[in-house]
Design a protein around this motif. Structure first.
Motif, short mmCIF file in Angstrom:
data_model
loop_
_atom_site.label_atom_id
_atom_site.label_comp_id
_atom_site.label_asym_id
_atom_site.label_seq_id
_atom_site.Cartn_x
_atom_site.Cartn_y
_atom_site.Cartn_z
N CYS A 6 0.82 -1.18 -0.05
CA CYS A 6 0.04 -0.06 -0.04
C CYS A 6 0.91 1.18 0.12
N LEU A 7 0.06 2.22 -0.23
CA LEU A 7 1.15 3.74 -0.07
C LEU A 7 2.01 4.00 0.94
N CYS A 8 1.38 3.51 2.21
CA CYS A 8 2.24 3.87 3.52
C CYS A 8 3.02 2.62 3.83
N GLY A 9 2.91 1.68 3.12
CA GLY A 9 3.81 0.61 3.37
C GLY A 9 3.50 -0.41 4.22
N THR A 10 2.74 -0.08 5.02
CA THR A 10 2.15 -1.37 6.23
C THR A 10 1.50 -2.43 5.72
N CYS A 73 -6.20 -0.53 2.91
CA CYS A 73 -5.42 -0.33 3.90
C CYS A 73 -5.96 0.78 4.92
N ASN A 75 -4.84 2.57 7.09
CA ASN A 75 -4.10 3.64 7.40
C ASN A 75 -3.84 4.54 6.49
N CYS A 76 -3.78 4.16 5.21
CA CYS A 76 -3.48 5.10 3.94
C CYS A 76 -4.63 5.13 3.02
#
Ligand SMILES: [Zn+2]
Ligand SMILES: [Zn+2]
Length: 133
Positions: A6-10, A73, A75-76
């Motif tokens: 995902c964009l935030c890498g989580t 995700c 988060n992002c």
């Protein structure tokens, strides 16, 4: 093997094997879910796909009338994949989340009958008004 995130890498995932080319879905639901003209979707066997990070951060948007789960995700907000209760052996990865090279051309355009007025399709891939038959 391919990898994505995902964009935030989580949220991170791996897919075994080669990937087929994506189809581009122009339906309004995909446009809203992705904030763009279409969703680029790669269908893979569920058995070839696994999350390798961030599973606790996955959200699952589900509309009872559709059987479709849109997994993202939390988060992002990045869309990661979709899956259907009626097709448990498949997952549909969002091509934009891939991190590994994927030099292919789109296989087809679907739901062109409801595509965004502001986007012109300029390739020669087959177009279908709704689902590919
Ligand atoms: Zn994220
Ligand atoms: Zn769609």
């Amino acid at each position: 093997m391919h990898r994505g995130s995902c964009l935030c890498g989580t949220v991170r995932y791996e897919v075994d094997g080669d990937l087929p080319p994506p189809y581009l879905c122009h339906c309004q639901r995909c446009r809203k879910a992705h904030g763009g003209a279409f969703a680029a979707v790669i269908t893979v066997p569920a058995a070839a796909f696994r999350f390798v990070g961030g599973e606790e951060m996955l959200g699952d948007f589900y509309q009872a009338e559709s059987t479709l789960h849109r997994v993202f995700c939390k988060n992002c907000g990045s869309p990661i994949l979709s899956r259907r209760d009626t097709l448990p052996d498949l997952v549909r990865i969002r091509a934009g989340s891939l991190d590994t090279p994927y030099a292919v051309k789109p296989a087809s355009h679907i739901f062109v009958g409801s595509k965004a007025d502001w986007f012109d399709i300029r390739d020669t891939a087959p177009q279908y008004a709704e689902r590919a038959s």
